[in-house]
Design a protein around this motif. Structure first.
Motif, PDB file in Angstrom:
ATOM      1  N   VAL A  40       6.572 -22.205   8.286  1.00 51.57           N
ATOM      2  CA  VAL A  40       7.080 -21.404   8.719  1.00 51.57           C
ATOM      3  C   VAL A  40       6.184 -19.906   9.247  1.00 51.57           C
ATOM      4  O   VAL A  40       5.343 -19.818   8.606  1.00 51.57           O
ATOM      5  CB  VAL A  40       7.645 -20.667   7.379  1.00 51.57           C
ATOM      6  N   ILE A  41       6.238 -19.906  10.007  1.00 48.67           N
ATOM      7  CA  ILE A  41       5.329 -18.585  10.711  1.00 48.67           C
ATOM      8  C   ILE A  41       6.105 -17.672  10.261  1.00 48.67           C
ATOM      9  O   ILE A  41       7.631 -17.051  10.623  1.00 48.67           O
ATOM     10  CB  ILE A  41       5.506 -19.229  12.313  1.00 48.67           C
ATOM     11  N   VAL A  42       5.741 -16.816   9.969  1.00 43.51           N
ATOM     12  CA  VAL A  42       6.774 -15.614   9.261  1.00 43.51           C
ATOM     13  C   VAL A  42       5.400 -14.396  10.455  1.00 43.51           C
ATOM     14  O   VAL A  42       4.672 -13.902  10.456  1.00 43.51           O
ATOM     15  CB  VAL A  42       6.228 -15.047   8.231  1.00 43.51           C
ATOM     16  N   ARG A  43       6.194 -13.217  11.116  1.00 41.23           N
ATOM     17  CA  ARG A  43       6.477 -12.099  11.896  1.00 41.23           C
ATOM     18  C   ARG A  43       6.511 -10.801  10.797  1.00 41.23           C
ATOM     19  O   ARG A  43       7.444 -10.854  10.082  1.00 41.23           O
ATOM     20  CB  ARG A  43       6.644 -11.829  13.253  1.00 41.23           C
ATOM     21  N   PRO A  44       5.812 -10.092  10.269  1.00 43.86           N
ATOM     22  CA  PRO A  44       5.631  -8.281   9.168  1.00 43.86           C
ATOM     23  C   PRO A  44       6.738  -8.069  10.201  1.00 43.86           C
ATOM     24  O   PRO A  44       6.596  -7.782  11.462  1.00 43.86           O
ATOM     25  CB  PRO A  44       4.173  -8.491   8.956  1.00 43.86           C
ATOM     26  N   THR A  45       7.455  -7.326   9.660  1.00 46.94           N
ATOM     27  CA  THR A  45       8.240  -6.632   9.364  1.00 46.94           C
ATOM     28  C   THR A  45       7.258  -4.815   9.846  1.00 46.94           C
ATOM     29  O   THR A  45       7.763  -3.579  10.185  1.00 46.94           O
ATOM     30  CB  THR A  45       9.428  -6.440   9.354  1.00 46.94           C
ATOM     31  N   LYS A  46       6.837  -4.803   8.421  1.00 46.46           N
ATOM     32  CA  LYS A  46       5.954  -3.882   7.648  1.00 46.46           C
ATOM     33  C   LYS A  46       4.815  -4.019   7.659  1.00 46.46           C
ATOM     34  O   LYS A  46       4.992  -5.024   6.918  1.00 46.46           O
ATOM     35  CB  LYS A  46       7.037  -2.826   7.324  1.00 46.46           C
ATOM     36  N   VAL A  47       4.032  -3.240   7.929  1.00 49.91           N
ATOM     37  CA  VAL A  47       2.927  -3.332   7.389  1.00 49.91           C
ATOM     38  C   VAL A  47       1.966  -2.050   6.357  1.00 49.91           C
ATOM     39  O   VAL A  47       2.190  -0.722   7.447  1.00 49.91           O
ATOM     40  CB  VAL A  47       1.004  -3.701   8.675  1.00 49.91           C
ATOM     41  N   ARG A  48       1.664  -2.567   5.225  1.00 48.24           N
ATOM     42  CA  ARG A  48       1.567  -1.261   4.619  1.00 48.24           C
ATOM     43  C   ARG A  48      -0.101  -0.802   4.457  1.00 48.24           C
ATOM     44  O   ARG A  48      -0.809  -2.378   4.079  1.00 48.24           O
ATOM     45  CB  ARG A  48       2.292  -0.871   3.315  1.00 48.24           C
ATOM     46  N   HIS A  49      -0.688  -0.021   4.075  1.00 50.46           N
ATOM     47  CA  HIS A  49      -2.379   0.302   3.698  1.00 50.46           C
ATOM     48  C   HIS A  49      -2.262   0.596   2.221  1.00 50.46           C
ATOM     49  O   HIS A  49      -2.274   1.566   2.034  1.00 50.46           O
ATOM     50  CB  HIS A  49      -3.331   1.432   4.817  1.00 50.46           C
ATOM     51  N   ILE A  50      -3.127   0.248   1.396  1.00 51.36           N
ATOM     52  CA  ILE A  50      -3.151   0.664   0.594  1.00 51.36           C
ATOM     53  C   ILE A  50      -4.632   1.279   0.643  1.00 51.36           C
ATOM     54  O   ILE A  50      -5.951   0.327   0.292  1.00 51.36           O
ATOM     55  CB  ILE A  50      -2.987  -0.605  -0.963  1.00 51.36           C
ATOM     56  N   VAL A  51      -4.868   2.373  -0.075  1.00 54.45           N
ATOM     57  CA  VAL A  51      -5.665   3.053  -0.718  1.00 54.45           C
ATOM     58  C   VAL A  51      -7.059   1.847  -1.494  1.00 54.45           C
ATOM     59  O   VAL A  51      -6.649   2.355  -2.645  1.00 54.45           O
ATOM     60  CB  VAL A  51      -5.743   4.259  -0.600  1.00 54.45           C
ATOM     61  N   GLY A  52      -7.867   2.431  -1.772  1.00 50.47           N
ATOM     62  CA  GLY A  52      -8.848   1.914  -2.690  1.00 50.47           C
ATOM     63  C   GLY A  52      -9.173   0.291  -2.270  1.00 50.47           C
ATOM     64  O   GLY A  52      -9.573  -0.934  -3.347  1.00 50.47           O
ATOM     65  N   VAL A  53      -8.164  -0.307  -1.276  1.00 44.66           N
ATOM     66  CA  VAL A  53      -8.988  -1.964  -1.397  1.00 44.66           C
ATOM     67  C   VAL A  53      -9.659  -1.914  -0.381  1.00 44.66           C
ATOM     68  O   VAL A  53      -9.554  -1.957   0.950  1.00 44.66           O
ATOM     69  CB  VAL A  53      -7.098  -3.030  -1.017  1.00 44.66           C
ATOM     70  N   GLU A  54     -10.529  -2.582  -0.849  1.00 43.17           N
ATOM     71  CA  GLU A  54     -11.923  -3.290   0.654  1.00 43.17           C
ATOM     72  C   GLU A  54     -11.078  -4.298   1.592  1.00 43.17           C
ATOM     73  O   GLU A  54     -10.436  -5.196   1.678  1.00 43.17           O
ATOM     74  CB  GLU A  54     -12.833  -3.917  -0.591  1.00 43.17           C
ATOM     75  N   ARG A  55     -11.716  -3.512   2.597  1.00 46.05           N
ATOM     76  CA  ARG A  55     -11.362  -4.128   3.779  1.00 46.05           C
ATOM     77  C   ARG A  55     -11.558  -5.508   3.671  1.00 46.05           C
ATOM     78  O   ARG A  55     -13.284  -5.915   3.650  1.00 46.05           O
ATOM     79  CB  ARG A  55     -11.353  -3.882   5.293  1.00 46.05           C
ATOM     80  N   PHE A  56     -11.362  -6.906   4.094  1.00 44.76           N
ATOM     81  CA  PHE A  56     -12.288  -8.512   4.940  1.00 44.76           C
ATOM     82  C   PHE A  56     -13.131  -7.861   5.872  1.00 44.76           C
ATOM     83  O   PHE A  56     -12.827  -6.934   6.735  1.00 44.76           O
ATOM     84  CB  PHE A  56     -11.244  -8.751   5.414  1.00 44.76           C
ATOM     85  N   ARG A  57     -15.000  -8.604   6.077  1.00 46.00           N
ATOM     86  CA  ARG A  57     -15.619  -8.791   6.498  1.00 46.00           C
ATOM     87  C   ARG A  57     -15.289  -9.242   8.091  1.00 46.00           C
ATOM     88  O   ARG A  57     -14.569  -9.844   8.367  1.00 46.00           O
ATOM     89  CB  ARG A  57     -17.117  -9.284   6.433  1.00 46.00           C
ATOM     90  N   PRO A  58     -15.676  -8.140   9.267  1.00 46.80           N
ATOM     91  CA  PRO A  58     -15.469  -9.141  10.290  1.00 46.80           C
ATOM     92  C   PRO A  58     -15.752 -10.231   9.867  1.00 46.80           C
ATOM     93  O   PRO A  58     -16.589 -11.207   9.407  1.00 46.80           O
ATOM     94  CB  PRO A  58     -16.368  -8.142  10.947  1.00 46.80           C
ATOM     95  N   GLY A  59     -15.002 -11.743  11.150  1.00 42.26           N
ATOM     96  CA  GLY A  59     -14.633 -12.502  11.153  1.00 42.26           C
ATOM     97  C   GLY A  59     -14.266 -13.566   9.702  1.00 42.26           C
ATOM     98  O   GLY A  59     -13.992 -14.837   9.186  1.00 42.26           O
ATOM     99  N   GLY A  60     -13.204 -12.611   8.955  1.00 43.60           N
ATOM    100  CA  GLY A  60     -12.562 -13.184   7.310  1.00 43.60           C
ATOM    101  C   GLY A  60     -13.162 -12.880   6.002  1.00 43.60           C
ATOM    102  O   GLY A  60     -13.913 -12.812   6.065  1.00 43.60           O
ATOM    103  N   PRO A  61     -12.231 -13.324   5.071  1.00 45.33           N
ATOM    104  CA  PRO A  61     -12.907 -13.406   3.928  1.00 45.33           C
ATOM    105  C   PRO A  61     -13.908 -14.318   4.219  1.00 45.33           C
ATOM    106  O   PRO A  61     -14.096 -16.106   4.752  1.00 45.33           O
ATOM    107  CB  PRO A  61     -11.760 -14.222   3.126  1.00 45.33           C
ATOM    108  N   VAL A  62     -14.965 -14.467   3.076  1.00 46.72           N
ATOM    109  CA  VAL A  62     -15.731 -15.637   2.654  1.00 46.72           C
ATOM    110  C   VAL A  62     -15.816 -16.265   0.623  1.00 46.72           C
ATOM    111  O   VAL A  62     -15.420 -15.703   0.508  1.00 46.72           O
ATOM    112  CB  VAL A  62     -17.266 -14.750   2.443  1.00 46.72           C
ATOM    113  N   PRO A  63     -15.252 -17.499   1.476  1.00 46.26           N
ATOM    114  CA  PRO A  63     -14.872 -18.587  -0.016  1.00 46.26           C
ATOM    115  C   PRO A  63     -15.783 -18.494  -0.784  1.00 46.26           C
ATOM    116  O   PRO A  63     -17.391 -17.865  -0.923  1.00 46.26           O
ATOM    117  CB  PRO A  63     -15.251 -20.333  -0.049  1.00 46.26           C
ATOM    118  N   ALA A  64     -15.276 -18.309  -2.049  1.00 45.02           N
ATOM    119  CA  ALA A  64     -15.635 -18.150  -3.307  1.00 45.02           C
ATOM    120  C   ALA A  64     -16.765 -19.254  -3.435  1.00 45.02           C
ATOM    121  O   ALA A  64     -17.128 -20.605  -3.571  1.00 45.02           O
ATOM    122  CB  ALA A  64     -14.920 -17.700  -5.111  1.00 45.02           C
ATOM    123  N   SER A  65     -18.258 -18.844  -4.402  1.00 40.12           N
ATOM    124  CA  SER A  65     -18.551 -20.436  -4.814  1.00 40.12           C
ATOM    125  C   SER A  65     -19.148 -20.444  -5.909  1.00 40.12           C
ATOM    126  O   SER A  65     -18.300 -19.957  -6.924  1.00 40.12           O
ATOM    127  CB  SER A  65     -20.750 -19.556  -5.008  1.00 40.12           C
TER     128      SER A  65
END
Length: 65
Positions: A40-65
């Motif tokens: 199911v492809i979902v298109r968001p209708t609203k995106v909210r930015h939460i202050v204090g949450v670290e953004r993903f690094r360029p290239g996307g998240p890094v898997p946990a080791s």
């Protein structure tokens, strides 16, 4: 909002791509015999930015080791 449904070979290809990205395997290996895959492809209708949450690094998240 649901943008579209994807079935069949295209849905299986999406699962394989996610398996390569997150599991490090070439294919999604846990399919049951006769199982049908639907994405199911979902298109968001609203995106909210939460202050204090670290953004993903360029290239996307890094898997946990």
């Amino acid at each position: 909002m649901v943008d579209r449904f994807v079935e069949g070979a295209e849905a299986h290809a999406m699962m394989d791509r996610l398996a390569r990205k997150y599991l490090g395997s070439e294919r999604f290996e846990w399919l049951m015999p006769g199982e049908e895959r639907i994405a199911v492809i979902v298109r968001p209708t609203k995106v909210r930015h939460i202050v204090g949450v670290e953004r993903f690094r360029p290239g996307g998240p890094v898997p946990a080791s």
